[in-house]
Every structure is written in C-alpha cells, then in structure tokens.
Design an enzyme around this catalytic site. Sequence first.
Site, PDB file in Angstrom:
ATOM      1  N   GLY A   1      45.433  32.575  35.675  1.00  0.00           N
ATOM      2  CA  GLY A   1      44.821  31.263  35.463  1.00  0.00           C
ATOM      3  C   GLY A   1      45.914  30.222  35.432  1.00  0.00           C
ATOM      4  O   GLY A   1      46.083  29.499  34.448  1.00  0.00           O
TER       5      GLY A   1
ATOM      6  N   GLY B   1      46.534  27.394  36.804  1.00  0.00           N
ATOM      7  CA  GLY B   1      46.333  25.954  36.884  1.00  0.00           C
ATOM      8  C   GLY B   1      47.101  25.336  38.031  1.00  0.00           C
ATOM      9  O   GLY B   1      47.146  25.895  39.135  1.00  0.00           O
TER      10      GLY B   1
ATOM     11  N   THR C   1      44.794  32.057  40.528  1.00  0.00           N
ATOM     12  CA  THR C   1      43.826  31.007  40.221  1.00  0.00           C
ATOM     13  C   THR C   1      42.580  31.225  41.067  1.00  0.00           C
ATOM     14  O   THR C   1      42.663  31.766  42.175  1.00  0.00           O
ATOM     15  CB  THR C   1      44.388  29.593  40.477  1.00  0.00           C
ATOM     16  OG1 THR C   1      43.357  28.626  40.210  1.00  0.00           O
ATOM     17  CG2 THR C   1      44.861  29.411  41.908  1.00  0.00           C
TER      18      THR C   1
ATOM     19  N   LYS D   1      40.533  26.590  44.570  1.00  0.00           N
ATOM     20  CA  LYS D   1      41.162  26.319  45.866  1.00  0.00           C
ATOM     21  C   LYS D   1      42.124  25.137  45.767  1.00  0.00           C
ATOM     22  O   LYS D   1      43.221  25.168  46.338  1.00  0.00           O
ATOM     23  CB  LYS D   1      40.088  26.026  46.916  1.00  0.00           C
ATOM     24  CG  LYS D   1      39.178  27.202  47.233  1.00  0.00           C
ATOM     25  CD  LYS D   1      38.069  26.790  48.191  1.00  0.00           C
ATOM     26  CE  LYS D   1      37.096  27.939  48.430  1.00  0.00           C
ATOM     27  NZ  LYS D   1      35.956  27.516  49.299  1.00  0.00           N
TER      28      LYS D   1
ATOM     29  N   TRP E   1      42.291  38.271  38.103  1.00  0.00           N
ATOM     30  CA  TRP E   1      43.009  39.452  37.612  1.00  0.00           C
ATOM     31  C   TRP E   1      42.304  40.735  38.034  1.00  0.00           C
ATOM     32  O   TRP E   1      42.945  41.792  38.160  1.00  0.00           O
ATOM     33  CB  TRP E   1      43.144  39.398  36.087  1.00  0.00           C
ATOM     34  CG  TRP E   1      41.827  39.329  35.360  1.00  0.00           C
ATOM     35  CD1 TRP E   1      41.172  38.200  34.945  1.00  0.00           C
ATOM     36  CD2 TRP E   1      40.986  40.423  34.984  1.00  0.00           C
ATOM     37  NE1 TRP E   1      39.981  38.524  34.335  1.00  0.00           N
ATOM     38  CE2 TRP E   1      39.839  39.883  34.342  1.00  0.00           C
ATOM     39  CE3 TRP E   1      41.087  41.808  35.118  1.00  0.00           C
ATOM     40  CZ2 TRP E   1      38.805  40.686  33.842  1.00  0.00           C
ATOM     41  CZ3 TRP E   1      40.055  42.609  34.619  1.00  0.00           C
ATOM     42  CH2 TRP E   1      38.931  42.044  33.994  1.00  0.00           C
ATOM     43  N   GLU E   2      41.010  40.642  38.273  1.00  0.00           N
ATOM     44  CA  GLU E   2      40.240  41.809  38.682  1.00  0.00           C
ATOM     45  C   GLU E   2      40.727  42.374  40.014  1.00  0.00           C
ATOM     46  O   GLU E   2      40.505  43.549  40.319  1.00  0.00           O
ATOM     47  CB  GLU E   2      38.747  41.443  38.826  1.00  0.00           C
ATOM     48  CG  GLU E   2      38.091  40.943  37.547  1.00  0.00           C
ATOM     49  CD  GLU E   2      38.130  39.431  37.415  1.00  0.00           C
ATOM     50  OE1 GLU E   2      37.296  38.880  36.673  1.00  0.00           O
ATOM     51  OE2 GLU E   2      38.996  38.782  38.043  1.00  0.00           O
TER      52      GLU E   2
ATOM     53  N   CYS F   1      34.610  17.546  22.108  1.00  0.00           N
ATOM     54  CA  CYS F   1      35.466  18.705  21.831  1.00  0.00           C
ATOM     55  C   CYS F   1      36.557  18.358  20.824  1.00  0.00           C
ATOM     56  O   CYS F   1      36.917  19.185  19.978  1.00  0.00           O
ATOM     57  CB  CYS F   1      36.081  19.236  23.125  1.00  0.00           C
ATOM     58  SG  CYS F   1      34.945  20.214  24.124  1.00  0.00           S
TER      59      CYS F   1
END
Length: 287
Positions: free
Chosen positions: A72, A74, A94, A97, A123-124, A269
């Site tokens: 991830g 970024g 990531t 795109k 990650w899969e 948030c």
Amino acid sequence: MVNDLTPHFEDVQAHYDLSDDFFRLFLDPTQTYSCAHFEREDMTLEEAQIAKIDLALGKLGLQPGMTLLDIGCGWGATMRRAIAQYDVNVVGLTLSKNQAAHVQKSFDEMDTPRDRRVLLAGWEQFNEPVDRIVSIGAFEHFGHDRHADFFARAHKILPPDGVLLLHTITGLTRQQMVDHGLPLTLWLARFLKFIATEIFPGGQPPTIEMVEEQSAKTGFTLTRRQSLQPHYARTLDLWAEALQEHKSEAIAIQSEEVYERYMKYLTGCAKLFRVGYIDVNQFTLAK
C-alpha cells in the site's frame, strides 16, 4: 482462510484514483495520505509526514542492501525515503493506477543504483522473499476476513530475523465504546455509514486485539505498539484547512458535491480521533 484472494482493486480505485490533482490540493508536498507525526509543535505538515515515515522505518532495523516491501505504497514517499536514508532496495505494491504511474515516474527520475519497483498488485499476488515489510494505512482496506492470510503471507516471505511494521487505523467494538464511556449517537452511526459507503468502500479498521491475536497466531511477536491518535486529529485538521482554502480549485477539478463530501469526511474523522472513537497505531511485529 478465504478462498478468493483477489485484491480489492475496485474499492481502492474508487477512492485513490479520484484525481491526483485533487489530492494535491490538501496533501503535503510528499503526497503522504496517512497520519503525520508532530514531534515538535512548530513542525509543518510536510516535516511531520517525514517524521512519521522516519518513525516507521526506524523500527525495522534496515541495513544497506536489504529489500524493503511497502504494501500500500501510496505515492511512494516512504520508499524514496528508505532509499535515501538506508540505502535499500524497494518494492512497492498499490492497487491504484494513478499512484503506480506517479511512483514509476519518480523512480525513473532517481539517481541511485538501488533496485526500485512498483507493482499494480496486492499482497495477495506477491510471493517474493524480502527482508523487511512496511505497510502504512493499507491494512484498513484488506477486510477482517483476510487478516489471517495477510499475516501468513508476510511471515512466509520474511527471513528468520524479519520485521513487519504495520501502521493502521484501529477501531473499538460497541462494547468497548460503552466501557470507555463513549456515547453511541445517531450522528456516529450515520457518519460511520457515510465513510463506509461514500469514502472508503470496503474499509474495515481492525481492533487492536485483532491485530495482536491474528499476528501472534501466525508466529509474529509484538515488540512495540505506539498510538498516534492526537497526531491524526491534527493531520486531518490541516488537510481540511488546506482543502477549504482551495475550494474553488477543488470544485473545478471535481465538483461541489465531491468537495462537500471530502470536507464532511475530513472534519468528521478529526472529531472521531479527538473524542477517542478511533485510534491509529504502529505495530512492530518481529518474526
């Protein structure tokens, strides 16, 4: 274990591929879209984001020539900092795109002998051995049903002395909210639904206990947990201020509806972190 380990491309792209130009209106120059770390009161947002990256990287025990996997990644700030400060090779994953294209361009412009790759993958789909893993602000998108698989994959590709630094938002169960004296209001219920449907589809922050228990089952040892809760409230305040200052540009790039939606998300948030409904933690997990 779940059978279908296809990464959540659509959920992630629905948010992160909105428009790089839109995100630049409120993010700092490093384009770091996660909690900053204000070590000093007088820090700028950019300085605090670099401090957060340094905080995470400093817990990994990186040595020159190692390979760091950023899950991830970024827009790539953590990997670029790792190359500059620790002289390591990097691989970034990531599902966005826009982010992959941005990172590749920045990598092409770097003058370094170190290997650097960015993959449009989850990650899969990654099985290569690496020396260290960092994941900042991605675990929240995996889904609770994939926690066991994630930790198993991380454990598998790390060496015997490997370390995983997991930086993630964490939530509370309803009972924990009651135990902490936090009111279960209609506003809270509506806001959480808004976040889950309109901002981060598929997002599921874990509880602290989920991370500790699932990582331990896989064989990881938690050596440190550090909360950055007040730092995220301040980060969100600064993002909201910046977006508000660029309201006309935001509307021109997207629309008034998108601008209002993001202002609601950022300010709401910030309130959740400030009151204590949600937290953000760095978990240092040793193999």
